[in-house]
Enzyme design. Structure first.
Site, PDB file in Angstrom:
ATOM      1  N   LYS A 132       0.461  -1.592   0.361  1.00  7.92           N
ATOM      2  CA  LYS A 132       0.227   0.187  -0.226  1.00  7.92           C
ATOM      3  C   LYS A 132       1.036   1.784  -0.026  1.00  7.92           C
ATOM      4  O   LYS A 132       1.891   1.017   0.610  1.00  7.92           O
ATOM      5  CB  LYS A 132      -0.766  -0.033   1.126  1.00  7.92           C
ATOM      6  CG  LYS A 132      -2.343   1.060   0.973  1.00  7.92           C
ATOM      7  CD  LYS A 132      -3.304  -0.295   0.622  1.00  7.92           C
ATOM      8  CE  LYS A 132      -4.763   0.466   0.166  1.00  7.92           C
ATOM      9  NZ  LYS A 132      -5.403   0.406  -0.757  1.00  7.92           N
ATOM     10  N   ASP A 172      -7.252   4.634  -4.782  1.00  2.00           N
ATOM     11  CA  ASP A 172      -7.933   4.069  -3.432  1.00  2.00           C
ATOM     12  C   ASP A 172      -8.594   5.614  -2.942  1.00  2.00           C
ATOM     13  O   ASP A 172      -8.913   6.189  -3.594  1.00  2.00           O
ATOM     14  CB  ASP A 172      -6.371   3.824  -2.473  1.00  2.00           C
ATOM     15  CG  ASP A 172      -6.879   3.024  -1.066  1.00  2.00           C
ATOM     16  OD1 ASP A 172      -7.904   2.276  -0.443  1.00  2.00           O
ATOM     17  OD2 ASP A 172      -7.009   4.391   0.710  1.00  2.00           O
TER      18      ASP A 172
HETATM   19  P1  NAP Z   1     -12.909   7.600  -3.177  1.00  2.00           P
HETATM   20  O1  NAP Z   1     -13.907   7.247  -4.381  1.00  2.00           O
HETATM   21  O2  NAP Z   1     -11.982   8.472  -2.642  1.00  2.00           O
HETATM   22  O3  NAP Z   1     -14.125   8.058  -1.373  1.00  2.00           O
HETATM   23  C1  NAP Z   1     -13.685   7.915  -0.696  1.00  2.00           C
HETATM   24  C2  NAP Z   1     -15.428   8.453   0.635  1.00  2.00           C
HETATM   25  O4  NAP Z   1     -15.426   8.364   1.496  1.00  2.00           O
HETATM   26  C3  NAP Z   1     -16.355  10.050  -0.073  1.00  2.00           C
HETATM   27  O5  NAP Z   1     -17.044  10.197   0.204  1.00  2.00           O
HETATM   28  C4  NAP Z   1     -14.693  10.980   1.276  1.00  2.00           C
HETATM   29  O6  NAP Z   1     -15.610  12.118   1.913  1.00  2.00           O
HETATM   30  C5  NAP Z   1     -15.544   9.483   2.182  1.00  2.00           C
HETATM   31  N1  NAP Z   1     -14.652   9.734   3.585  1.00  2.00           N
HETATM   32  C6  NAP Z   1     -13.119   9.935   3.269  1.00  2.00           C
HETATM   33  N2  NAP Z   1     -12.497   9.664   4.179  1.00  2.00           N
HETATM   34  C7  NAP Z   1     -13.549  10.078   5.020  1.00  2.00           C
HETATM   35  C8  NAP Z   1     -13.666  10.312   6.841  1.00  2.00           C
HETATM   36  N3  NAP Z   1     -12.068  10.752   7.350  1.00  2.00           N
HETATM   37  N4  NAP Z   1     -14.909  10.852   6.876  1.00  2.00           N
HETATM   38  C9  NAP Z   1     -15.908  10.813   6.956  1.00  2.00           C
HETATM   39  N5  NAP Z   1     -15.891   9.860   4.815  1.00  2.00           N
HETATM   40  C10 NAP Z   1     -14.773  10.055   5.042  1.00  2.00           C
HETATM   41  O7  NAP Z   1     -12.140   5.607  -2.187  1.00  2.00           O
HETATM   42  P2  NAP Z   1     -13.116   4.643  -2.122  1.00  2.00           P
HETATM   43  O8  NAP Z   1     -11.846   4.497  -2.927  1.00  2.00           O
HETATM   44  O9  NAP Z   1     -14.556   4.815  -2.727  1.00  2.00           O
HETATM   45  O10 NAP Z   1     -12.555   4.110  -0.704  1.00  2.00           O
HETATM   46  C11 NAP Z   1     -13.278   4.397  -0.369  1.00  2.00           C
HETATM   47  C12 NAP Z   1     -12.611   3.023   0.308  1.00  2.00           C
HETATM   48  O11 NAP Z   1     -12.463   1.729   0.128  1.00  2.00           O
HETATM   49  C13 NAP Z   1     -11.514   3.368   1.071  1.00  2.00           C
HETATM   50  O12 NAP Z   1     -11.755   2.161   2.779  1.00  2.00           O
HETATM   51  C14 NAP Z   1     -11.182   1.896   0.291  1.00  2.00           C
HETATM   52  O13 NAP Z   1      -8.980   1.427   1.271  1.00  2.00           O
HETATM   53  C15 NAP Z   1     -11.303   1.037   0.002  1.00  2.00           C
HETATM   54  N6  NAP Z   1     -11.381   0.257  -1.298  1.00  2.00           N
HETATM   55  C16 NAP Z   1     -11.370   0.764  -1.949  1.00  2.00           C
HETATM   56  C17 NAP Z   1     -10.751  -0.191  -3.386  1.00  2.00           C
HETATM   57  C18 NAP Z   1     -11.112   0.380  -4.391  1.00  2.00           C
HETATM   58  O14 NAP Z   1     -11.188  -0.682  -5.957  1.00  2.00           O
HETATM   59  N7  NAP Z   1     -11.480   1.730  -5.023  1.00  2.00           N
HETATM   60  C19 NAP Z   1     -10.724  -1.561  -2.953  1.00  2.00           C
HETATM   61  C20 NAP Z   1     -10.846  -2.074  -1.958  1.00  2.00           C
HETATM   62  C21 NAP Z   1     -11.013  -1.347  -0.609  1.00  2.00           C
HETATM   63  P3  NAP Z   1     -14.591  13.270   1.420  1.00  2.00           P
HETATM   64  O15 NAP Z   1     -15.266  13.510  -0.524  1.00  2.00           O
HETATM   65  O16 NAP Z   1     -15.778  14.406   1.926  1.00  2.00           O
HETATM   66  O17 NAP Z   1     -13.260  13.457   1.884  1.00  2.00           O
END
Ligand code: NAP
Length: 453
Positions: A132, A172
């Site tokens: 990561k 991510d």
């Molecule tokens: P993303 O597109 O950047 O979206 C993240 C979302 O979570 C946004 O709505 C953001 O709101 C919110 N968020 C972030 N930090 C926050 C906090 N401290 N409190 C409340 N809301 C918060 O990211 P994503 O890819 O969807 O990832 C979301 C989660 O899934 C993460 O835990 C990531 O590690 C996990 N994940 C992602 C993938 C992938 O393929 N993308 C794969 C496996 C796991 P704001 O815009 O206000 O920051």
């Protein structure tokens, strides 16, 4: 007195050592504890794992690279950020795991994520190790040109540590299609090589179809598998989803396609509640809001009558049958888990990584809620990333139908492994235990084959 060098060190002594060696990194300690408590009972009578100190070795990343990222903002101010790549374990394949850009990122955050990733990648059955990376950079409020300059500066150091057979990063939080494009372009420019060094690429330049959808869809497929195993179904259920990024919007999309009613989405400013439920038109509007306009979820309530915005609140007190935390780590605590259970939640599937605190997980287990930890439920994203690597190596591109089918089968396979290792005498499936043991066993057996290193 037990020492960490004893072959049969007990769980509390082991955790004491982890805490002592990783000061100021509570999320990493939490992630290790969640895995180790299951592994200790699994390896109790398996001398080979004790003798080789396998768990102790997995809890120590292979290496961590930390570096300065220096860039210039639009006002010509020189800005300095810190970047990292944590290469946790490559026993079963090249390091693989996303890059996170968020002001809260620390070395400890990335260590926890790389550790989780090691088990998740193992569960997919594909040859991928765990890694990561990221930086304490906030893309929010930055111009495209600033994000481009940051991404190029970040890759200017990172490129020496990665490669298609060494370490293959992806997106991510804060790293989506735009950031991957800038980083891939910079890698190509520096090395003069086009190779599958990043996944989550645009389909015009080697990305896989189904990759954007894979994590959110996969988390819903996992929930569907849990419900089916328990003689139930997604159709007709009410669901709440947190987050409004890549994972959340695609989870909401698949839930609505399968006939569930999605009531909420959120961001760090609060959550929206739409009692009518989301539909494809509303989800497309949110995707545009977030990915193109880079707006806030509060704008949804101004646009869609009948919905409301709840500032600085999380959605867990909205009554529902299905819950999918898809935003970030530790966003669902013990009290909120109790509220969900009291309101009749049947199943929880984690799209985010470690969104539920350890106390919250205990509440779900005590209530016998169907509870899928992120390392199993959100593995669909990295699984399709693994398929992107295969397509890049073969210089071909598979179609949507084929990849959709593969994703469905991969999620079924992960569910089966969890059931195999997590079913207790009464028939209740402890998906955390199942995922931890199945993920651990493959990595541990590979490490045993290599000897002491
Ligand atoms: P993303 O597109 O950047 O979206 C993240 C979302 O979570 C946004 O709505 C953001 O709101 C919110 N968020 C972030 N930090 C926050 C906090 N401290 N409190 C409340 N809301 C918060 O990211 P994503 O890819 O969807 O990832 C979301 C989660 O899934 C993460 O835990 C990531 O590690 C996990 N994940 C992602 C993938 C992938 O393929 N993308 C794969 C496996 C796991 P704001 O815009 O206000 O920051």
């Amino acid at each position: 007195m037990a020492s960490i060098y004893d072959r049969h060190v007990d769980f509390p002594t082991f955790m004491e050592g982890v805490k002592r060696r990783n000061p100021g990194q509570p999320e990493f300690v939490q992630a290790v504890q969640e895995v180790a408590q299951d592994i200790f009972s699994f390896i109790e009578d398996k001398e080979e794992y004790h003798a080789a100190q396998i768990l102790r070795r997995i809890a120590e990343p292979d290496r961590i690279v930390s570096f300065r990222v220096c860039w210039e903002d639009d006002n010509h101010n020189v800005r300095v950020q810190r970047g990292w790549r944590v290469q946790c374990n490559n026993a079963i394949g090249p390091y693989k795991g996303g890059i996170r850009f968020h002001p809260s990122v620390t070395e400890g955050t990335l260590k926890f994520l790389a550790f989780e990733q090691t088990f998740k990648n193992s569960l997919t059955g594909l040859p991928m190790g765990g890694g990561k990376g990221g930086a304490n950079f906030n893309p929010k409020g930055k111009s495209d040109a600033e994000v481009m300059r940051f991404c190029q500066a970040f890759m200017t150091e990172l490129y020496r540590h990665i490669g298609p057979d060494t370490d293959v990063p992806a997106g991510d939080i804060g790293v989506g299609a735009r950031e991957i494009g800038y980083m891939f372009g910079q890698y190509k420019r520096i090395t003069n090589r086009w190779e599958g060094v990043l996944t989550g690429k645009g389909t015009e330049y080697g990305g896989s179809k189904m990759r954007p959808e894979a994590t959110g869809y996969g988390a819903v497929y996992f929930m569907q598998n849990m419900l089916k195993h328990a003689g139930n179904d997604v159709a007709g259920k009410t669901a709440i989803v947190s987050g409004s990024g890549n994972v959340a919007t695609h989870a909401a999309e698949k839930l609505t396609q399968l006939g569930a009613k999605v009531l909420t989405l959120s961001d760090s400013g609060g959550f929206i509640h739409d009692p009518e439920g989301l539909n494809q038109e509303k989800i497309d509007w949110i995707k545009h809001l977030k990915n193109v306009k880079r707006g806030r979820i509060s704008e949804y309530a101004d646009h869609f009558t009948g919905s409301s915005f709840h500032a600085d609140k999380r959605p867990w007190d909205v009554p529902c049958e299905l819950a999918l935390p898809c935003a970030t780590q530790n966003e669902l605590n013990e009290e909120e888990a109790r509220e969900l259970v009291a309101n009749g939640v049947i199943a929880v599937s984690e799209g985010a990584n470690m969104p539920t605190t350890l106390d919250g997980v205990k509440v779900f287990h005590d209530a016998h809620t169907l509870y899928a930890p992120g390392k199993a439920a959100n593995a669909g994203g990295v699984a399709v990333s693994g398929l992107e690597m295969s397509q890049n190596s073969e210089r071909i591109s598979w179609n949507h139908e084929r990849l959709g089918q593969m994703l469905t089968e991969l999620m079924e396979g992960i569910h089966e492994k969890c059931v195999e290792y997590g079913t207790s005498e009464g028939g209740y499936v402890d998906y955390v235990r199942g995922a931890n043991i199945a993920g651990f066993k493959k990595v541990a057996d590979a490490m045993l084959a290599f000897g002491v290193m």
